[in-house]
Design a protein around this motif. Structure first.
Motif, short mmCIF file in Angstrom:
data_model
loop_
_atom_site.label_atom_id
_atom_site.label_comp_id
_atom_site.label_asym_id
_atom_site.label_seq_id
_atom_site.Cartn_x
_atom_site.Cartn_y
_atom_site.Cartn_z
N ASN A 412 0.80 -1.19 0.15
CA ASN A 412 0.04 0.03 0.09
C ASN A 412 0.64 1.11 0.19
OD1 ASN A 412 -2.59 -1.33 -0.22
ND2 ASN A 412 -2.73 -1.47 2.14
N ARG A 413 2.22 1.02 0.27
CA ARG A 413 3.03 2.32 0.42
C ARG A 413 4.24 2.11 -0.71
NH1 ARG A 413 0.35 1.08 4.38
NH2 ARG A 413 -0.65 2.58 5.86
N GLY A 414 4.03 1.16 -1.78
CA GLY A 414 4.96 1.23 -2.66
C GLY A 414 6.18 0.30 -2.80
N VAL A 415 5.98 -0.87 -2.01
CA VAL A 415 7.16 -1.75 -1.78
C VAL A 415 6.51 -3.15 -1.99
CG1 VAL A 415 9.09 -2.55 -0.55
CG2 VAL A 415 8.27 -0.04 -0.25
N LEU A 416 7.42 -3.99 -2.76
CA LEU A 416 6.94 -5.23 -2.96
C LEU A 416 7.79 -6.46 -2.40
CD1 LEU A 416 5.35 -5.28 -6.52
CD2 LEU A 416 4.09 -5.11 -4.20
N LEU A 417 7.47 -7.33 -1.69
CA LEU A 417 8.41 -8.49 -1.14
C LEU A 417 7.81 -9.68 -1.94
CD1 LEU A 417 8.77 -7.81 2.78
CD2 LEU A 417 10.22 -7.04 0.80
N THR A 418 8.56 -10.83 -1.76
CA THR A 418 8.01 -12.06 -2.31
C THR A 418 6.86 -12.22 -1.38
OG1 THR A 418 10.48 -12.58 -2.86
CG2 THR A 418 8.85 -14.43 -2.76
N PRO A 419 5.94 -12.64 -2.30
CA PRO A 419 4.52 -12.97 -1.68
C PRO A 419 4.53 -14.42 -0.66
CG PRO A 419 4.35 -13.51 -3.95
CD PRO A 419 5.50 -12.83 -3.89
N PHE A 420 5.32 -15.37 -1.03
CA PHE A 420 5.64 -16.52 -0.40
C PHE A 420 6.02 -16.40 1.13
CE2 PHE A 420 5.98 -17.31 -4.77
CZ PHE A 420 4.83 -17.98 -5.14
N HIS A 421 6.97 -15.46 1.33
CA HIS A 421 7.87 -14.94 2.38
C HIS A 421 8.30 -13.71 2.45
CE1 HIS A 421 11.05 -16.89 0.06
NE2 HIS A 421 10.18 -17.43 -0.51
N ASN A 422 9.00 -13.32 3.41
CA ASN A 422 9.54 -11.95 3.61
C ASN A 422 10.80 -11.62 3.08
OD1 ASN A 422 7.14 -11.12 5.07
ND2 ASN A 422 7.98 -12.32 6.89
N MET A 423 10.97 -12.05 1.90
CA MET A 423 12.33 -12.16 1.10
C MET A 423 12.51 -10.86 0.52
SD MET A 423 14.07 -12.65 -1.70
CE MET A 423 13.16 -13.62 -3.05
N ALA A 424 13.59 -10.42 0.33
CA ALA A 424 13.94 -9.18 -0.42
C ALA A 424 15.20 -9.39 -1.16
CB ALA A 424 14.26 -7.57 0.29
N LEU A 425 15.23 -9.16 -2.69
CA LEU A 425 16.13 -9.33 -3.34
C LEU A 425 16.78 -8.03 -4.09
CD1 LEU A 425 17.96 -11.80 -4.70
CD2 LEU A 425 16.01 -11.96 -6.44
N MET A 426 18.05 -8.15 -4.24
CA MET A 426 18.59 -7.01 -4.93
C MET A 426 18.89 -7.34 -6.37
SD MET A 426 18.46 -4.92 -2.28
CE MET A 426 17.77 -5.99 -1.08
#
Length: 451
Positions: A412-426
């Protein structure tokens, strides 16, 4: 420490905001339900924190825009499939030239690009001989078949809550009583997976030796670090112990680097100086174009070639018409040569360090019993401290409502994580400002939750 009533109220608030922000996505989803099974092109797209998926309008670099016009910092990156960033220019150029310039995607003829890709994968992962598929799932399936062929053994061994795509044999876990059971939700299993597979918890060498001692395991299929149940890192000496045990019991070893490719240009195999018999990989190496690959050691390749009865040409269970097609191979060459380079990985990993430190600072500020774990260019937070040491522990600390709250709040504030878990990839296009934006919103979400 989490007020569940407060969490439920906040989750309702964020889901309501999501619905109001995204009317075109909601309408597209309702229309799609008329003819798409589950309302989506593939059923996993229903994994959403707010009741329906966002619909894509445009994706470039580390940004995506939905049909309602909202732009997002994309830290999901296709759950590794877009590790190179969305539509990286060198890959786009190579694909356009192959498909629209020279023409031809599937002609059942090799291209010179293929040998270049094989040599580059050999440089990165240390295995000399490579073959291609369209997915990592197929790479794993075919590698398992080859391992069974040359060992004459029927079973494989995997780790509880591992991820190797939709390979039938891997859907086995260790339950709370220590029993080996079919993974919950396993759809239409052709046979009980206990017939084909043995399973142990990660980081448990005693359990691994106990199962290998049966003498019927052709190959251990493993991620060097678990990823799809949350990042679970190997304990010191564990991977060396796995290699020693597999050799002692005449069992082959596959490193599935599809997700752990984030560890560096040659995945964990290069970064941690590992010595597998086979490596499988997919997703990221094609820059968004479907592809996969498996690499063989010289010894494994020689054993396969010494078995003239194997059908590696037509219907032997290995290969497919589109595998190694000219378009996918062109995409792999451009991505590996010009996008996911050694230098690019260095920058991606530095950003992941920044991400990890920022998340840890928020956890520390609020004294939360959470943890954050990094694997190269990938970082993930879990609702447990210390971090889980195996798949069973990681599964046990899952919190669906807390996941959904954070995912919906961030989206809702413009940031997406992997939907299956709280993973962030660069990816190479990710910036420090993108990482800092995540931290700003994540900190707001935590403050709203804990006060």
């Amino acid at each position: 420490m989490i007020d569940r009533t407060r969490l439920a109220e906040l989750l309702d608030r964020e889901r309501d905001l999501f619905r109001r922000r995204n009317p075109r996505s909601a309408a597209a989803y309702e229309q799609a339900r008329e003819h798409l099974f589950g309302g989506v092109p593939m059923t996993w797209m229903n994994k959403t924190a707010a009741g329906f998926p966002l619909y894509l309008a445009e994706a470039r670099g580390a940004r995506v825009t939905d049909v309602d016009g909202h732009e997002y910092v994309d830290l999901c990156l296709g759950d590794t499939g877009a590790m190179a960033g969305h539509s990286p220019e060198p890959t786009v150029r190579a694909v356009s030239e192959q498909f629209g310039g020279r023409g031809g995607a599937t002609v059942m003829m090799p291209t010179e690009d293929a040998a270049w890709v094989g040599a580059e994968l050999a440089r990165r992962f240390g295995l000399p001989y490579w073959s291609f598929s369209l997915t990592a799932t197929d790479a794993n399936r075919w590698a398992i078949r080859l391992a069974r062929a040359i060992t004459g053994r029927p079973k494989i061994l995997v780790y509880s809550y591992c991820y190797h795509g939709s390979v039938d044999e891997v859907l086995l876990v260790v339950d709370q009583d220590g029993e080996q059971v079919s993974r919950e939700g396993n759809v239409g299993a052709p046979v009980d997976p206990r017939v084909t597979t043995r399973v142990v918890e990660f980081n448990d060498l005693e359990a691994l030796e106990r199962e290998l001692a049966h003498g019927d395991v052709a190959v251990v299929l493993m991620e060097p670090a678990l990823t799809n149940i949350g990042i679970v890192l190997p304990e010191p000496g564990y991977l060396r112990g796995v290699r020693e045990l597999t050799r002692a019991y005449g069992t082959l070893l596959i490193n599935d680097e599809t997700h752990t490719f984030s560890a560096g240009p040659g995945g964990c195999t290069q970064a941690w100086d590992l010595d597998p018999d086979i490596v499988t990989i997919g997703k990221a190496i094609g820059g968004g174009i479907p592809t996969g690959a498996y690499g063989l050691s010289a010894e494994v390749a020689a054993k396969v070639e010494a078995m003239p009865g194997l059908d590696l040409v037509d219907v032997g269970g290995v290969g497919g018409t589109l595998a190694g097609n000219a378009l996918s191979v062109a995409a792999m060459r451009a991505t590996l040569e010009q996008v996911l380079t050694d230098e690019a990985f260095a920058g991606m990993i530095e950003l992941a360090i920044r991400f990890t430190r920022g998340v840890q600072a928020v956890i520390d500020e609020h004294r939360l019993p959470w943890s954050v774990t990094q694997l190269g260019a990938r970082s993930e937070y879990r609702f447990a401290s210390p971090a889980p040491r195996n798949g069973g522990e990681s599964n046990a600390v899952a919190d669906a409502d807390l996941d959904d709250y954070l995912h919906a709040y961030l989206a809702n504030r413009g940031v997406l994580l992997t939907p299956f878990h709280n993973m962030a990839l660069m990816c190479p296009a990710t910036t420090a400002a993108d990482v800092d934006r995540h931290h700003e919103v994540f900190a707001e979400a935590v403050r709203d939750l804990v006060g």
